[in-house]
Design a protein around this motif. Structure first.
Motif: not given
Ligand code: MG
Ligand code: NAI
Length: 326
Positions: A92, A223, A227
């Motif tokens: 990411r 996660d 974000d």
């Molecule tokens: Mg997520």
């Protein structure tokens, strides 16, 4: 050689941004065969299954998959799809682009998130009325696989090693195993590492994101912290991701179905188009991947822009502008 690309738009703005990214890939005139399949709330309503077997099988056999988003059934779709490609790492990037109003315009990070275990391993139990439990799973083999990937990722001149983010001071057995395994692999391969506790990382990345570059972390931490980084760079409409497995991979924007704007044709296609650029790189089309990245960057800087970035352009206008720049 023709590459088969599974295309799974899903629900909401997935139906708008996924075709946009496919249009960009098609404009490159590479020998791709696109095969579309259903997943998500709409197909669940029609058939009772959020992820039809044929969609799973397609993702498990295609060279790469491009996924949009699913609504309430997201977990029933994306977790098995990641299994279908045997994805052990979620890549990411969180990069602030020139011209975008970002909280921290200097942010340029990549999260390498463990993608199979931790608290998302699915071992949750309601013991009785008063108590629920969750078993957190960390294995040496999964941590090793992630560490090896991270070492390959930082090879070359661009990166000086990576940061291991964990909470091994409290979760001594699980994050302890994670931290020790990742560090041992890196030491063996002569890759520099440092480590930061995940709560301290959350503060430090907000205050000064430039002190970090490549971040390796367990599933839940990756996660949440990625974000958080999305917030630093100007919003979810910009964040791509790649779920990499040993033989295939799945690419998807970090965002969801955006029910508040779905159907209006104004979703920002950038995250999905950048995900498509990651797909190109994964399949070995490095030059085409760079071209798409550059076209998106130029479009973000000079416009047109969708409303989430303060503009008034439609998804289609942005997609057209990216294709024109190619
Ligand atoms: Mg997520
Ligand atoms: P969301 O990411 O769909 O939306 C959050 C906010 O960001 C909304 O205001 C939305 O309009 C905006 N946004 C997101 N992507 C955008 C884009 N490309 N362009 C412009 N604005 C954008 O997250 P939310 O609202 O928490 O979830 C909505 C639904 O999506 C839920 O049903 C959830 O389960 C699902 N979801 C699915 C995911 C997946 O399939 N991987 C991931 C996250 C959520």
């Amino acid at each position: 050689m023709t590459h088969e690309i599974a295309v799974i738009p899903g629900d909401g703005i997935g139906q708008e941004v996924t075709p946009a990214a496919v249009d960009v890939l098609e404009a490159l005139e590479i020998d791709f065969e696109f095969v579309e399949a259903d997943a998500g709330d709409a197909v669940a309503e029609a058939t009772g299954e959020a992820l039809p077997q044929e969609t799973y099988d397609l993702a498990a056999s295609a060279d790469a998959t491009l996924f949009g988003a699913a609504g309430d059934t997201a977990a029933d779709v994306i977790l098995p799809l990641r299994t279908a490609v045997d994805s052990f790492v979620n890549v990411r990037p969180a990069t602030a682009y020139p011209g975008i109003d970002a909280v921290r315009p200097e942010t340029d990070l990549v999260f390498l998130r463990e993608n199979t275990e931790g608290v998302y391993a699915g071992h949750e139990n309601r013991l009785h009325q008063d108590v629920s439990t969750l078993t957190r799973v960390v294995t040496e083999s999964a941590s090793e696989r992630l560490a090896d990937f991270a070492c390959d990722y930082v090879a070359g001149d661009e990166h000086d090693g990576f940061t291991i983010v964990h909470k091994a001071n409290v979760m001594r057995e699980t994050d302890g195993l994670f931290r020790d395994t990742v560090r041992d692999v890196a030491d063996e391969r002569d890759v520099e590492t440092d480590e930061v506790l995940m709560d301290a990382f959350a503060t430090r990345v907000c205050l000064d994101p430039e002190q970090f570059d490549v971040v390796v972390c367990p599933n839940l931490a990756g996660d949440v912290l990625s974000d958080l980084a999305a917030g630093l760079v100007g919003g979810l409409g910009l964040l791509p991701s790649a779920n990499i497995g040993p033989e295939r991979a799945l690419f998807e924007p970090v965002h969801g179905t955006a029910p508040d704007i779905a159907g209006e044709g104004v979703a920002n296609p950038a995250a999905t188009i950048i995900s498509a650029a990651m797909l190109l790189e994964y399949l070995g089309y490095d030059e085409a991947s760079d071209d798409v990245h550059e076209a998106v960057e130029a479009t973000l800087e000079d416009g047109p822009r969708t409303p989430d970035l303060g503009g008034d352009a439609a998804t289609e206008d942005v997609t057209r502008a990216v294709i024109d720049r190619l």
